[in-house]
Design an enzyme around this catalytic site. Sequence first.
Site, PDB file in Angstrom:
ATOM      1  N   CYS A 143       7.523  20.244 -18.118  1.00  0.00           N
ATOM      2  CA  CYS A 143       6.908  21.204 -19.044  1.00  0.00           C
ATOM      3  C   CYS A 143       7.260  20.888 -20.494  1.00  0.00           C
ATOM      4  CB  CYS A 143       7.340  22.620 -18.687  1.00  0.00           C
ATOM      5  SG  CYS A 143       6.803  23.828 -19.899  1.00  0.00           S
ATOM      6  N   CYS A 174       3.362  21.141 -20.447  1.00  0.00           N
ATOM      7  CA  CYS A 174       2.859  22.328 -21.169  1.00  0.00           C
ATOM      8  C   CYS A 174       3.076  22.292 -22.674  1.00  0.00           C
ATOM      9  CB  CYS A 174       3.530  23.599 -20.654  1.00  0.00           C
ATOM     10  SG  CYS A 174       4.034  23.564 -18.952  1.00  0.00           S
ATOM     11  N   LYS A 189       1.367  19.345 -24.592  1.00  0.00           N
ATOM     12  CA  LYS A 189      -0.076  19.567 -24.364  1.00  0.00           C
ATOM     13  C   LYS A 189      -0.593  20.677 -25.276  1.00  0.00           C
ATOM     14  CE  LYS A 189      -1.322  22.675 -22.079  1.00  0.00           C
ATOM     15  NZ  LYS A 189      -1.305  22.903 -20.650  1.00  0.00           N
ATOM     16  N   TYR A 243      -6.715  21.474 -13.798  1.00  0.00           N
ATOM     17  CA  TYR A 243      -6.100  21.904 -15.065  1.00  0.00           C
ATOM     18  C   TYR A 243      -6.051  20.772 -16.094  1.00  0.00           C
ATOM     19  CZ  TYR A 243      -3.948  26.157 -13.066  1.00  0.00           C
ATOM     20  OH  TYR A 243      -3.705  27.381 -12.520  1.00  0.00           O
ATOM     21  N   GLU A 303      -8.229  20.317 -19.548  1.00  0.00           N
ATOM     22  CA  GLU A 303      -7.508  20.481 -20.817  1.00  0.00           C
ATOM     23  C   GLU A 303      -7.635  19.211 -21.668  1.00  0.00           C
ATOM     24  OE1 GLU A 303      -4.266  23.855 -19.460  1.00  0.00           O
ATOM     25  OE2 GLU A 303      -3.586  21.784 -19.548  1.00  0.00           O
ATOM     26  N   HIS A 361     -10.537  48.071 -32.758  1.00  0.00           N
ATOM     27  CA  HIS A 361     -11.769  47.501 -33.275  1.00  0.00           C
ATOM     28  C   HIS A 361     -11.566  46.871 -34.655  1.00  0.00           C
ATOM     29  CE1 HIS A 361     -16.084  47.121 -33.556  1.00  0.00           C
ATOM     30  NE2 HIS A 361     -16.052  47.671 -34.759  1.00  0.00           N
ATOM     31  N   GLU A 379     -11.002  44.328 -27.147  1.00  0.00           N
ATOM     32  CA  GLU A 379     -11.509  45.687 -26.930  1.00  0.00           C
ATOM     33  C   GLU A 379     -12.570  45.713 -25.823  1.00  0.00           C
ATOM     34  OE1 GLU A 379     -13.952  47.545 -30.040  1.00  0.00           O
ATOM     35  OE2 GLU A 379     -14.166  45.583 -30.977  1.00  0.00           O
TER      36      GLU A 379
END
Length: 447
Positions: free
Chosen positions: A43, A48, A51, A178, A182, A436, A441
């Site tokens: 990782c 991760c 990346k 994945y 990516e 908002h 939302e």
Amino acid sequence: MSDYDFDLFVIGAGSGGTRAARMSAAYGAKVAVAEEYRVGGTCVIRGCVPKKLLIFGAHFAEDLKDARRFGWDVPDCRFDWPTLRDNVLADVDRLNGLYTQGLENNGVEIILDRATVTGPNEVMLGSGRKVTARTILIATGAHPHVPSFPGSEFGITSNEVFHLETLPKRVLIAGGGYIANEFAGIFNEFGSKVTLVNRTDVILRGYDAQVRDRLLQISMTKGIEFRFFAEFEKIEKQADGSLLVSMSGHDPIEVDCVLFATGRVPNTKGLGLEAVGVELDKGAVKVDADNRSSVDSIYAVGDVTNRVQLTPVAIREGQAFADTLFGGKPHQVDYHCVPSAVFSHPPIAAVGMTEGEARNKLGSVKVYTSDFRAMKNVLAGRHERALYKMICDGVTGRVVGLHMIGPDAPEILQAAAVAVKAGLTKDAFDATVALHPTMAEELVLLK
Ligand code: NDP
């Protein structure tokens, strides 16, 4: 005095191993960790973290273009791969230092060497030193799988991609999961011609079908080419260094780089596990809910086991292991409602059941969707729609799945996943006043 050199010997200093070692030592155990590559693991070192930094770098391609619509006078910009690559690798070095420090500060002995298991309580190091431990933890992670066919050795994997000398003009990415999606986004934003080749026509198996279709459609609009139902036949290196890739059902394609992203294999080979009686399942260490293998003194956490291959899960497993064995706080990891994300362009995020899974499991389900263009994309003239999907139990109204594709989807979903994990109903979402104007939302305005 203990009969062993260590209370705990951890093999592998990745996310799971580091957490387990650090916490166990903090609880007072005498701990050593062996790592044959770099402290931090996949990782931090080649997964991760670097990346995600490349994802940030790639996004500037669109941001700089869109900025003009927001009044900025942006001159034609040039992207310099070596600058980003070296900055990212320098950050990886920084994190490698922090992880090492974290272990040392807790008194963990770091052994930069390969370790193999030679007995239920014995480990042999590459140097020839033998070490004994009351408990051994296998946290060796996984490595990229490369399909075997003539010339496949000319391809690279996610291990090498962060170190590329130059940015390839044309890149073929093998796989549809994945890493493939990516890096398809990353290379495409940097200006490479990307062709993604998969053995089936399913990308991101396991994610909601509508969300996957949306990514496919947007990726194609952005210029990424897809070739499906293709089995690799051979890769030939040509005189100019380019690669000619032949595959079934499609014309050969000439590229400058082939990136294999065809799954990952647990790192158990040559570890000596089977010889001491540790049961494996397709190469992965079989463990119970307490991370214990079929040998009482040997445990395993993270990608080397046959569970969920995600960093935060490995960290939880490492934590639960330390709490249970050395912290006097026994507990087990709860795998229900683990959120996940794909950092594609745009990103995907999900938690809970897909619509298909919910229909199979619950029978009666209600599905609410919002299919919209993010405000920023409208002004930017970017024809790219986001999709949010909420899957509810048709009887109780409980939200059993949330699936999103659109800008910042992983950031939004992490918060919403708390509500799904807590078992809230759609009414609870509806009762919350919208914030908002945001994209998030949409989650409380679903009809
Ligand atoms: P994935 O499991 O995501 O996808 C593998 C892809 O390769 C699939 O499209 C599959 O095809 C194909 N494939 C599998 N085996 C073969 C084979 N023998 N020959 C040809 N194609 C094959 O793997 P990745 O390598 O992308 O990622 C590995 C793991 O790393 C992921 O499962 C995930 O756990 C983790 N990861 C997580 C990330 C995140 O959380 N954002 C990012 C990167 C990795 P098909 O499905 O059609 O059978």
